[in-house]
Design a protein around this motif. Structure first.
Motif, PDB file in Angstrom:
ATOM      1  N   ALA A  75       0.834  -1.208   0.000  1.00 44.67           N
ATOM      2  CA  ALA A  75       0.000   0.000   0.000  1.00 44.67           C
ATOM      3  C   ALA A  75       0.863   1.250   0.000  1.00 44.67           C
ATOM      4  CB  ALA A  75      -0.927  -0.010   1.218  1.00 44.67           C
ATOM      5  N   ALA A  76       1.924   1.235   0.804  1.00 46.32           N
ATOM      6  CA  ALA A  76       2.829   2.385   0.861  1.00 46.32           C
ATOM      7  C   ALA A  76       3.489   2.628  -0.492  1.00 46.32           C
ATOM      8  CB  ALA A  76       3.905   2.156   1.928  1.00 46.32           C
ATOM      9  N   VAL A 130       2.585   9.928   4.002  1.00 46.55           N
ATOM     10  CA  VAL A 130       1.546   8.887   4.036  1.00 46.55           C
ATOM     11  C   VAL A 130       2.176   7.513   3.824  1.00 46.55           C
ATOM     12  CG1 VAL A 130      -0.504   7.982   2.881  1.00 46.55           C
ATOM     13  CG2 VAL A 130      -0.277  10.441   3.280  1.00 46.55           C
ATOM     14  N   ALA A 131       3.078   7.430   2.851  1.00 43.07           N
ATOM     15  CA  ALA A 131       3.762   6.155   2.603  1.00 43.07           C
ATOM     16  C   ALA A 131       4.554   5.721   3.831  1.00 43.07           C
ATOM     17  CB  ALA A 131       4.693   6.292   1.394  1.00 43.07           C
ATOM     18  N   ALA A 132       5.212   6.677   4.488  1.00 44.26           N
ATOM     19  CA  ALA A 132       6.004   6.366   5.678  1.00 44.26           C
ATOM     20  C   ALA A 132       5.124   5.848   6.816  1.00 44.26           C
ATOM     21  CB  ALA A 132       6.763   7.610   6.129  1.00 44.26           C
ATOM     22  N   LEU A 133       3.931   6.377   6.927  1.00 42.48           N
ATOM     23  CA  LEU A 133       3.002   5.925   7.968  1.00 42.48           C
ATOM     24  C   LEU A 133       2.534   4.491   7.707  1.00 42.48           C
ATOM     25  CD1 LEU A 133       0.821   9.128   8.455  1.00 42.48           C
ATOM     26  CD2 LEU A 133       2.224   8.020  10.220  1.00 42.48           C
ATOM     27  N   LEU A 134       2.460   4.127   6.425  1.00 44.76           N
ATOM     28  CA  LEU A 134       1.971   2.801   6.079  1.00 44.76           C
ATOM     29  C   LEU A 134       3.023   1.714   6.250  1.00 44.76           C
ATOM     30  CD1 LEU A 134      -0.094   3.698   2.887  1.00 44.76           C
ATOM     31  CD2 LEU A 134      -1.003   2.847   5.058  1.00 44.76           C
ATOM     32  N   VAL A 135       4.292   2.055   5.994  1.00 47.32           N
ATOM     33  CA  VAL A 135       5.354   1.041   6.106  1.00 47.32           C
ATOM     34  C   VAL A 135       5.530   0.641   7.564  1.00 47.32           C
ATOM     35  CG1 VAL A 135       7.814   0.572   5.807  1.00 47.32           C
ATOM     36  CG2 VAL A 135       6.585   1.856   4.074  1.00 47.32           C
ATOM     37  N   PRO A 136       5.477  -0.654   7.885  1.00 45.76           N
ATOM     38  CA  PRO A 136       5.677  -1.087   9.273  1.00 45.76           C
ATOM     39  C   PRO A 136       7.026  -0.619   9.812  1.00 45.76           C
ATOM     40  CG  PRO A 136       4.841  -2.880   7.925  1.00 45.76           C
ATOM     41  CD  PRO A 136       5.193  -1.770   6.981  1.00 45.76           C
ATOM     42  N   THR A 155       9.475  10.461  14.803  1.00 44.42           N
ATOM     43  CA  THR A 155      10.797  10.716  14.197  1.00 44.42           C
ATOM     44  C   THR A 155      11.034   9.791  13.017  1.00 44.42           C
ATOM     45  OG1 THR A 155      11.699  11.410  16.340  1.00 44.42           O
ATOM     46  CG2 THR A 155      13.274  10.779  14.632  1.00 44.42           C
ATOM     47  N   ASP A 156      10.726   8.495  13.205  1.00 44.34           N
ATOM     48  CA  ASP A 156      10.907   7.540  12.116  1.00 44.34           C
ATOM     49  C   ASP A 156      10.053   7.916  10.905  1.00 44.34           C
ATOM     50  OD1 ASP A 156      12.736   6.010  13.463  1.00 44.34           O
ATOM     51  OD2 ASP A 156      11.297   4.528  14.169  1.00 44.34           O
ATOM     52  N   THR A 157       8.820   8.344  11.155  1.00 45.83           N
ATOM     53  CA  THR A 157       7.924   8.712  10.056  1.00 45.83           C
ATOM     54  C   THR A 157       8.468   9.906   9.285  1.00 45.83           C
ATOM     55  OG1 THR A 157       5.977   7.886  11.246  1.00 45.83           O
ATOM     56  CG2 THR A 157       5.589   9.465   9.472  1.00 45.83           C
ATOM     57  N   LEU A 158       8.971  10.911   9.998  1.00 40.40           N
ATOM     58  CA  LEU A 158       9.518  12.095   9.337  1.00 40.40           C
ATOM     59  C   LEU A 158      10.751  11.746   8.500  1.00 40.40           C
ATOM     60  CD1 LEU A 158       9.177  14.740  12.192  1.00 40.40           C
ATOM     61  CD2 LEU A 158       7.794  14.560  10.108  1.00 40.40           C
ATOM     62  N   ILE A 159      11.612  10.895   9.064  1.00 38.11           N
ATOM     63  CA  ILE A 159      12.815  10.487   8.327  1.00 38.11           C
ATOM     64  C   ILE A 159      12.428   9.681   7.088  1.00 38.11           C
ATOM     65  CG2 ILE A 159      14.890   9.049   8.403  1.00 38.11           C
ATOM     66  CD1 ILE A 159      15.080   9.748  11.404  1.00 38.11           C
ATOM     67  N   SER A 160      11.536   8.703   7.266  1.00 35.18           N
ATOM     68  CA  SER A 160      11.118   7.864   6.149  1.00 35.18           C
ATOM     69  C   SER A 160      10.412   8.696   5.074  1.00 35.18           C
ATOM     70  CB  SER A 160      10.192   6.752   6.636  1.00 35.18           C
ATOM     71  OG  SER A 160      10.853   5.888   7.534  1.00 35.18           O
ATOM     72  N   GLY A 161       9.556   9.614   5.506  1.00 37.66           N
ATOM     73  CA  GLY A 161       8.858  10.472   4.553  1.00 37.66           C
ATOM     74  C   GLY A 161       9.827  11.324   3.751  1.00 37.66           C
ATOM     75  N   GLY A 227       6.969  10.209 -14.548  1.00 34.15           N
ATOM     76  CA  GLY A 227       7.647   8.930 -14.391  1.00 34.15           C
ATOM     77  C   GLY A 227       8.845   8.976 -13.474  1.00 34.15           C
ATOM     78  N   ALA A 228       9.645  10.048 -13.576  1.00 33.05           N
ATOM     79  CA  ALA A 228      10.854  10.145 -12.751  1.00 33.05           C
ATOM     80  C   ALA A 228      10.501  10.271 -11.272  1.00 33.05           C
ATOM     81  CB  ALA A 228      11.698  11.331 -13.199  1.00 33.05           C
ATOM     82  N   ASN A 229       9.510  11.096 -10.957  1.00 34.99           N
ATOM     83  CA  ASN A 229       9.095  11.230  -9.559  1.00 34.99           C
ATOM     84  C   ASN A 229       8.536   9.914  -9.020  1.00 34.99           C
ATOM     85  OD1 ASN A 229       7.904  14.650  -9.940  1.00 34.99           O
ATOM     86  ND2 ASN A 229       9.853  13.921  -9.146  1.00 34.99           N
ATOM     87  N   ALA A 230       7.750   9.218  -9.845  1.00 34.15           N
ATOM     88  CA  ALA A 230       7.176   7.938  -9.416  1.00 34.15           C
ATOM     89  C   ALA A 230       8.264   6.913  -9.139  1.00 34.15           C
ATOM     90  CB  ALA A 230       6.209   7.418 -10.480  1.00 34.15           C
ATOM     91  N   ALA A 231       9.263   6.838 -10.041  1.00 40.30           N
ATOM     92  CA  ALA A 231      10.348   5.874  -9.867  1.00 40.30           C
ATOM     93  C   ALA A 231      11.161   6.173  -8.616  1.00 40.30           C
ATOM     94  CB  ALA A 231      11.253   5.888 -11.100  1.00 40.30           C
ATOM     95  N   GLY A 232      11.482   7.442  -8.408  1.00 39.83           N
ATOM     96  CA  GLY A 232      12.251   7.817  -7.230  1.00 39.83           C
ATOM     97  C   GLY A 232      11.503   7.517  -5.941  1.00 39.83           C
ATOM     98  N   ALA A 233      10.203   7.797  -5.942  1.00 32.27           N
ATOM     99  CA  ALA A 233       9.397   7.534  -4.743  1.00 32.27           C
ATOM    100  C   ALA A 233       9.332   6.040  -4.442  1.00 32.27           C
ATOM    101  CB  ALA A 233       7.990   8.105  -4.930  1.00 32.27           C
ATOM    102  N   LEU A 234       9.229   5.219  -5.488  1.00 29.48           N
ATOM    103  CA  LEU A 234       9.180   3.770  -5.277  1.00 29.48           C
ATOM    104  C   LEU A 234      10.518   3.259  -4.760  1.00 29.48           C
ATOM    105  CD1 LEU A 234       7.701   1.130  -5.406  1.00 29.48           C
ATOM    106  CD2 LEU A 234       8.129   1.031  -7.874  1.00 29.48           C
ATOM    107  N   LEU A 235      11.618   3.787  -5.283  1.00 31.66           N
ATOM    108  CA  LEU A 235      12.935   3.428  -4.747  1.00 31.66           C
ATOM    109  C   LEU A 235      13.065   3.855  -3.292  1.00 31.66           C
ATOM    110  CD1 LEU A 235      15.592   4.193  -7.525  1.00 31.66           C
ATOM    111  CD2 LEU A 235      15.222   2.016  -6.350  1.00 31.66           C
ATOM    112  N   GLY A 236      12.568   5.050  -2.978  1.00 36.63           N
ATOM    113  CA  GLY A 236      12.617   5.525  -1.596  1.00 36.63           C
ATOM    114  C   GLY A 236      11.819   4.626  -0.670  1.00 36.63           C
ATOM    115  N   THR A 237      10.673   4.159  -1.139  1.00 37.71           N
ATOM    116  CA  THR A 237       9.856   3.253  -0.332  1.00 37.71           C
ATOM    117  C   THR A 237      10.573   1.923  -0.112  1.00 37.71           C
ATOM    118  OG1 THR A 237       7.867   4.255  -1.297  1.00 37.71           O
ATOM    119  CG2 THR A 237       7.592   2.167  -0.132  1.00 37.71           C
ATOM    120  N   ALA A 238      11.256   1.443  -1.148  1.00 37.06           N
ATOM    121  CA  ALA A 238      12.048   0.221  -0.988  1.00 37.06           C
ATOM    122  C   ALA A 238      13.111   0.410   0.086  1.00 37.06           C
ATOM    123  CB  ALA A 238      12.703  -0.156  -2.319  1.00 37.06           C
ATOM    124  N   ALA A 239      13.740   1.585   0.090  1.00 39.38           N
ATOM    125  CA  ALA A 239      14.787   1.871   1.084  1.00 39.38           C
ATOM    126  C   ALA A 239      14.224   1.876   2.499  1.00 39.38           C
ATOM    127  CB  ALA A 239      15.456   3.207   0.774  1.00 39.38           C
TER     128      ALA A 239
END
Length: 289
Positions: A75-76, A130-136, A155-161, A227-239
């Protein structure tokens, strides 16, 4: 290990086919008409930005079938990908204001001027949170008090976001020449050996990019902000799904450092002046005229 690599390769192939199918569909039925998506490239030639929506939709679809990725992480990833893609599309199609770069957009916002670039900064920032809040959370606090746990989670949410939003912005800075942004994505291919959920998300990023790379190199299309923003965001979520707080802070330092550097130096000039990077950048592209 071999079985897992086969599974990861299969997922990357699915992402490639999904992105290519989305590309064919969008080319046949372009939202708002083909002319809406047409732009001139660095050669002054006309190409389409439909590659961006194709990447966004294809990668989001592949995330949904990725094995070994928890539902909340999926979901994130979908929120980060689609959200960043949508705000990128707003800037692609309705760009207002002459300010460029993160500093320029933030400067306009500080003066009370909401440009499409500023809206994108705010929107991708919100999407990242929002994505950061969803990731466990990967942080274990044991018997720590409720206040400590709450502050730590915030703090974790802000860093992840920040990692998700910063990665989305950084990837867009590379989309200035044919194939460049996708080649940057493919540099992360070794990360498929990371923990399964993170590795499979990276496989989607790389697979969708590889599926569209021929069109990008042929200068028929480009990712654009969408596309570039979407790809970067997905990589960030993977991280953020695979790293603890220290790891995420290290990623954030690199992302932040490169973003700040881009305000002072041209990545294109650096690449052109560095033989290895120049050869990699030119690989598969039409000769310069």
């Amino acid at each position: 290990m071999i079985r897992r690599l086969i599974g990861t390769a299969s997922l990357a192939a699915c992402a490639a086919f999904a992105a290519r199918d989305a590309w064919k569909l969008l080319k046949k039925y372009p939202p708002g008409g083909a002319e809406l998506w047409e732009r001139q490239n660095h050669r002054g030639e006309t190409l389409t930005l439909l590659e961006g929506p194709a990447y966004t939709l294809g990668s989001a679809a592949a995330v949904l079938i990725a094995p070994g990725v928890p539902a909340r992480t999926k979901a994130a990833a979908v929120v980060a990908t689609l959200g960043s893609g949508v705000f990128g599309a707003v800037d692609d199609l309705r760009e207002t204001g002459k300010s460029k770069g993160l500093r320029g957009h933030l400067g306009e916002l500080a003066r009370g001027h909401v440009t499409t670039g500023g809206l994108k900064v705010l929107g991708i920032g919100a999407t990242g949170l929002v994505a950061a809040l969803l990731v466990p959370s990967r942080r274990e606090l044991g018997d720590a008090g409720a206040v400590v746990r709450g502050l730590s989670r915030t703090t974790d949410t802000l860093i992840s976001g920040a990692v998700v939003a910063g990665s989305a912005n950084l990837m867009n800075l590379f989309d200035l020449r044919p194939g460049r942004a996708i080649k940057v994505m493919l540099l992360f291919a070794p990360a498929v050996a990371a923990p399964e959920k993170a590795g499979n998300l990276v496989a989607v990023v790389c697979g969708a990019g590889a599926g569209l790379l021929p069109y990008d190199l042929a200068e028929k299309a480009m990712l654009g902000d969408t596309g570039a923003n979407a790809a970067g965001a997905l990589l960030g979520t993977a991280a953020v799904s695979g790293l603890d707080r220290k790891g995420q802070l290290a990623v954030l330092a690199v992302v932040g450092g490169l973003t700040l550097a881009s305000e002072k130096i041209s990545f294109t000039k650096v690449i052109a002046n560095t033989p290895v990077l120049r050869e990699l950048d030119q690989l598969g592209r039409r000769p310069a005229q």
